[in-house]
Motif scaffolding. Structure first.
Motif: not given
Length: 242
Positions: A39-40, A119-120, A126-127, A134-135
């Motif tokens: 799950l992401p 983060r990467q 993520m779009p 979000v980060p």
């Protein structure tokens, strides 16, 4: 069949979460048939986090509760240990999960050299515009969590000294044995090895990463634990992530 809901594989491990990895190792050690489902994000999961074990009739969150469930199914993660050794093992597990764990979180998310890599890795796919928002939101939440928990309040020197004490406790427990409590891995090893692997492999040269790598005995132990508990499945997981 049991299904472990977990984060997807990272570039060099089963998942970026030591708790998901611990649950996978426990499942493998249990001898029960199981599969993973990636799950992401843990949205709508109990406690709002992973891992979660899906059985025929319920969802079991948290690696410790997953361990307890597997024990009801006949798994013995402390085979051959005395009551005193089991108590010691459980105390070590809590130290790893409630102390070293926060050292890992701190360096991953707050160290300025580690953070761009994290983060990467976690948010790079993520779009937009979520990738821009979000980060930072997650990072601010974790910064608050670390301050409330205490790790984020210590000076770098004080934080490192506390974590060095944890590493020393693991080293002293290990002694000259193959694993923490003898010749075979226990639940304590299934907890320690993923955590030490992730501290060793932090994406930047932090003081904590150096402290872990300076323990040659612990580094040899991590390699033994990887060979003993991860064989085959880790290779498959890494290949699947490539």
């Amino acid at each position: 069949m049991l299904t472990l809901l977990t984060f997807p594989p990272s570039a060099d491990d089963l998942s970026p979460s030591p708790f998901c990895n611990k649950a996978m190792l426990l499942l493998q050690m249990s001898g029960l048939p199981w599969q993973r489902a990636d799950l992401p994000a843990p949205f709508r999961m109990p406690y709002g986090r992973l891992p979660v074990l899906k059985t025929d009739d319920r969802l079991i969150p948290d690696s410790s509760q997953i361990q307890a469930y597997l024990e009801t199914r006949g798994a013995d993660f402390f085979a051959g240990l005395t009551a005193r050794e089991i108590a010691h093992a459980r105390a070590l597990i809590r130290m790893i999960e409630d102390s070293l764990r926060y050292g890992l979180v701190h360096d991953r998310w707050l160290d300025p050299d580690c953070w761009p890599h994290i983060r990467q890795e976690l948010f790079g796919a993520m779009p937009l515009p979520m990738r821009l928002v979000v980060p930072g939101l997650v990072r601010r939440k974790l910064r608050r969590t670390l301050r409330l928990q205490g790790t984020g309040q210590f000076s770098p020197a004080d934080r490192l000294e506390r974590l060095r004490s944890d590493l020393s406790a693991l080293r002293e427990t290990l002694g000259d044995r193959a694993f923490l409590f003898g010749d075979r891995p226990t639940a304590a090893d299934a907890t320690a090895v993923p955590m030490l692997r992730m501290l060793r492999d932090l994406p930047a040269e932090t003081a904590l990463r150096r402290a872990v790598r300076q323990h040659s005995a612990l580094m040899a132990y991590v390699e033994r634990g990887t060979r003993a508990m991860y064989p085959g499945y880790v290779s498959d997981g890494l290949n699947a992530a490539a």
